[in-house]
Design a protein around this motif. Sequence first.
Motif, PDB file in Angstrom:
ATOM      1  N   THR A 220       0.819  -1.223   0.000  1.00 32.95           N
ATOM      2  CA  THR A 220       0.000   0.000   0.000  1.00 32.95           C
ATOM      3  C   THR A 220       0.846   1.262   0.000  1.00 32.95           C
ATOM      4  N   ALA A 221       2.131   1.128   0.346  1.00 30.06           N
ATOM      5  CA  ALA A 221       3.019   2.293   0.306  1.00 30.06           C
ATOM      6  C   ALA A 221       4.455   1.813   0.279  1.00 30.06           C
ATOM      7  N   ILE A 222       5.277   2.529  -0.472  1.00 32.41           N
ATOM      8  CA  ILE A 222       6.717   2.269  -0.439  1.00 32.41           C
ATOM      9  C   ILE A 222       7.407   3.609  -0.656  1.00 32.41           C
ATOM     10  N   GLU A 223       8.288   3.944   0.281  1.00 30.24           N
ATOM     11  CA  GLU A 223       8.901   5.266   0.209  1.00 30.24           C
ATOM     12  C   GLU A 223      10.311   5.238   0.766  1.00 30.24           C
ATOM     13  N   GLN A 224      11.132   6.107   0.199  1.00 29.11           N
ATOM     14  CA  GLN A 224      12.490   6.239   0.707  1.00 29.11           C
ATOM     15  C   GLN A 224      12.452   6.995   2.033  1.00 29.11           C
ATOM     16  N   THR A 225      13.275   6.548   2.967  1.00 28.17           N
ATOM     17  CA  THR A 225      13.425   7.249   4.245  1.00 28.17           C
ATOM     18  C   THR A 225      14.881   7.660   4.394  1.00 28.17           C
ATOM     19  N   GLY A 226      15.226   8.167   5.551  1.00 24.40           N
ATOM     20  CA  GLY A 226      16.620   8.467   5.819  1.00 24.40           C
ATOM     21  C   GLY A 226      17.407   7.201   6.090  1.00 24.40           C
ATOM     22  N   SER A 227      18.603   7.367   6.564  1.00 22.89           N
ATOM     23  CA  SER A 227      19.463   6.223   6.862  1.00 22.89           C
ATOM     24  C   SER A 227      19.116   5.630   8.226  1.00 22.89           C
ATOM     25  N   ALA A 228      19.407   4.370   8.364  1.00 22.66           N
ATOM     26  CA  ALA A 228      19.193   3.660   9.632  1.00 22.66           C
ATOM     27  C   ALA A 228      20.245   2.571   9.754  1.00 22.66           C
ATOM     28  N   ASP A 229      20.363   2.029  10.945  1.00 18.38           N
ATOM     29  CA  ASP A 229      21.293   0.921  11.151  1.00 18.38           C
ATOM     30  C   ASP A 229      20.630  -0.365  10.664  1.00 18.38           C
ATOM     31  N   ARG A 230      21.183  -0.937   9.600  1.00 23.42           N
ATOM     32  CA  ARG A 230      20.598  -2.155   9.057  1.00 23.42           C
ATOM     33  C   ARG A 230      21.489  -3.352   9.400  1.00 23.42           C
ATOM     34  N   VAL A 231      20.863  -4.538   9.405  1.00 21.45           N
ATOM     35  CA  VAL A 231      21.533  -5.765   9.845  1.00 21.45           C
ATOM     36  C   VAL A 231      21.607  -6.759   8.703  1.00 21.45           C
ATOM     37  N   CYS A 232      22.812  -7.178   8.360  1.00 18.17           N
ATOM     38  CA  CYS A 232      23.007  -8.350   7.509  1.00 18.17           C
ATOM     39  C   CYS A 232      23.223  -9.547   8.425  1.00 18.17           C
ATOM     40  N   VAL A 233      22.396 -10.553   8.265  1.00 19.59           N
ATOM     41  CA  VAL A 233      22.538 -11.769   9.056  1.00 19.59           C
ATOM     42  C   VAL A 233      23.313 -12.777   8.216  1.00 19.59           C
ATOM     43  N   GLY A 248      10.216  -8.162  10.080  1.00 19.12           N
ATOM     44  CA  GLY A 248       9.233  -7.092   9.994  1.00 19.12           C
ATOM     45  C   GLY A 248       9.210  -6.206  11.216  1.00 19.12           C
ATOM     46  N   SER A 249       8.632  -5.024  11.054  1.00 21.47           N
ATOM     47  CA  SER A 249       8.514  -4.081  12.161  1.00 21.47           C
ATOM     48  C   SER A 249       7.446  -4.499  13.150  1.00 21.47           C
ATOM     49  N   MET A 250       6.513  -5.341  12.706  1.00 26.68           N
ATOM     50  CA  MET A 250       5.399  -5.779  13.547  1.00 26.68           C
ATOM     51  C   MET A 250       5.422  -7.296  13.602  1.00 26.68           C
ATOM     52  N   SER A 251       5.456  -7.832  14.785  1.00 19.20           N
ATOM     53  CA  SER A 251       5.652  -9.271  14.920  1.00 19.20           C
ATOM     54  C   SER A 251       4.519 -10.084  14.319  1.00 19.20           C
ATOM     55  N   ARG A 252       3.335  -9.494  14.215  1.00 19.71           N
ATOM     56  CA  ARG A 252       2.201 -10.253  13.680  1.00 19.71           C
ATOM     57  C   ARG A 252       2.275 -10.409  12.167  1.00 19.71           C
ATOM     58  N   GLY A 253       3.071  -9.567  11.516  1.00 23.20           N
ATOM     59  CA  GLY A 253       3.171  -9.625  10.060  1.00 23.20           C
ATOM     60  C   GLY A 253       4.616  -9.516   9.621  1.00 23.20           C
ATOM     61  N   LEU A 254       5.205 -10.641   9.230  1.00 19.79           N
ATOM     62  CA  LEU A 254       6.616 -10.677   8.876  1.00 19.79           C
ATOM     63  C   LEU A 254       6.776 -10.902   7.378  1.00 19.79           C
ATOM     64  N   HIS A 280      15.635  -2.525  14.617  1.00 20.34           N
ATOM     65  CA  HIS A 280      14.454  -2.655  15.469  1.00 20.34           C
ATOM     66  C   HIS A 280      13.577  -3.839  15.072  1.00 20.34           C
ATOM     67  N   ALA A 281      13.755  -4.339  13.839  1.00 22.33           N
ATOM     68  CA  ALA A 281      12.816  -5.308  13.277  1.00 22.33           C
ATOM     69  C   ALA A 281      12.919  -6.664  13.971  1.00 22.33           C
ATOM     70  N   TYR A 282      11.830  -7.408  13.876  1.00 22.81           N
ATOM     71  CA  TYR A 282      11.801  -8.770  14.392  1.00 22.81           C
ATOM     72  C   TYR A 282      12.288  -9.746  13.320  1.00 22.81           C
ATOM     73  N   VAL A 283      12.885 -10.848  13.778  1.00 29.27           N
ATOM     74  CA  VAL A 283      13.200 -11.974  12.912  1.00 29.27           C
ATOM     75  C   VAL A 283      12.692 -13.231  13.599  1.00 29.27           C
ATOM     76  N   ARG A 284      12.171 -14.164  12.835  1.00 29.90           N
ATOM     77  CA  ARG A 284      11.601 -15.376  13.437  1.00 29.90           C
ATOM     78  C   ARG A 284      12.713 -16.382  13.738  1.00 29.90           C
ATOM     79  N   LYS A 291      13.090 -12.529  17.645  1.00 27.43           N
ATOM     80  CA  LYS A 291      14.132 -11.717  18.278  1.00 27.43           C
ATOM     81  C   LYS A 291      14.246 -10.418  17.503  1.00 27.43           C
ATOM     82  N   TYR A 292      14.732  -9.391  18.185  1.00 23.35           N
ATOM     83  CA  TYR A 292      15.097  -8.188  17.465  1.00 23.35           C
ATOM     84  C   TYR A 292      16.380  -8.463  16.678  1.00 23.35           C
ATOM     85  N   LEU A 293      16.461  -7.911  15.486  1.00 20.35           N
ATOM     86  CA  LEU A 293      17.685  -8.091  14.706  1.00 20.35           C
ATOM     87  C   LEU A 293      18.910  -7.592  15.466  1.00 20.35           C
TER      88      LEU A 293
END
Length: 390
Positions: A220-233, A248-254, A280-284, A291-293
């Motif tokens: 429903t939306a996709i937009e560029q944001t600023g920079s953030a700390d991202r995780v490569c697993v 995902g940002s919300m644990s109910r929807g990954l 901040h995102a969850y990983v299953r 867990k949080y990434l």
Amino acid sequence: MTRAVWLKADDEVGDWDARRQRITAGLEAGVDWVLVDREDVARVRELGQVNVAAFAGDDVHVMDAEPDAEPDHDATPDALVVGKGTEGDGTVDLPNDLSGSADLTAVRRNGAQGVYVRIRDQRYETFAEEAARDADFTIVVGEDWKIIPLENLIARIGEETDLVAGVTTAEEARTAFETLELGADAVLLDTDDPDVIRETVDLRDAAEREHLDLTWATVTAIEQTGSADRVCVDTGSLFDHDEGMLVGSMSRGLFFVHAETAESPYVASRPFRVNAGAVHAYVRTPDGKTKYLAELTSGDEVQVVDTEGNTREAIVGRSKIEKRPMFRVQAEVEGDRIETLLQNAETIKVATREGRTAVTDLQEGDEVLVHYEDTARHFGEQVEESIIEQ
């Protein structure tokens, strides 16, 4: 139910060199138990870490020690098994009164944890049922595997003991694990073939793994944001082309995010990596939790998922956190809004109805693969309460 693979490696296998090769193959494959003669217990412990069960032989009191004796832990089995060279394998005739069996006495009074029974006829099946009342492990091996009365034993003693079915092939192990939909708790594998040992261990793992229902969510939306700390697993395993992780940002929807298995004109593939999103995102994880990434460290387990919902486990080798420009991806599933942050890079791909799609090419109206469950989480655990995430 937790399944287990036992490997038979007693003197019936051959000399110590033959037994050692079989045990080594079992250790490399990841068997749970090795069943040996008592004199080999210390030798097995020298080869590697594994649960060791030992046949007691004719001496049913071998677990007894002198009161002041210092126990030799290397030579002490984790479980003592009676039945070899006695009534259990038919060396000694079964008494008319089964309750008077020396094997049963050993289980009930002398510290043995397991009974080994070769199912020769109906009387031995009954004997196994009697043993199961007191044995932690009841090992049953058929003279002809195809006629093992495994269904009867699972139905009658499946909750009283860990039932271990003797097998010689991975296909027999599959049948044992699936019989009556409950299956045996474990199999005792009798083979020298390293491939069969590995296949049987893979079956054990597959029986334990979760299958997830994946569904489609509409972007429903996709937009560029600023920079953030991202995780490569970065994991200690290689991914198949249709595998990734759920984040995902919300644990109910990954969201399903592909591993970096695809070749790119810009960078080499990293088939051990999932660029999973912001810290901040969850990983299953394999236990059905999240867990949080940001929490992931070397040695943790994460859940690997394919596009059909099949799962397996992978060990984190490294969690690589760097500041990168991000996209916010928002989608709707079952009338609910879910979202996540993913790095703004064409190497990060999600699964859409059109196939593998770079996040940089996503558009509103695209359908992406997600795992959705209408429950909240607290410290990674599912909870039935109202939690607002936005």
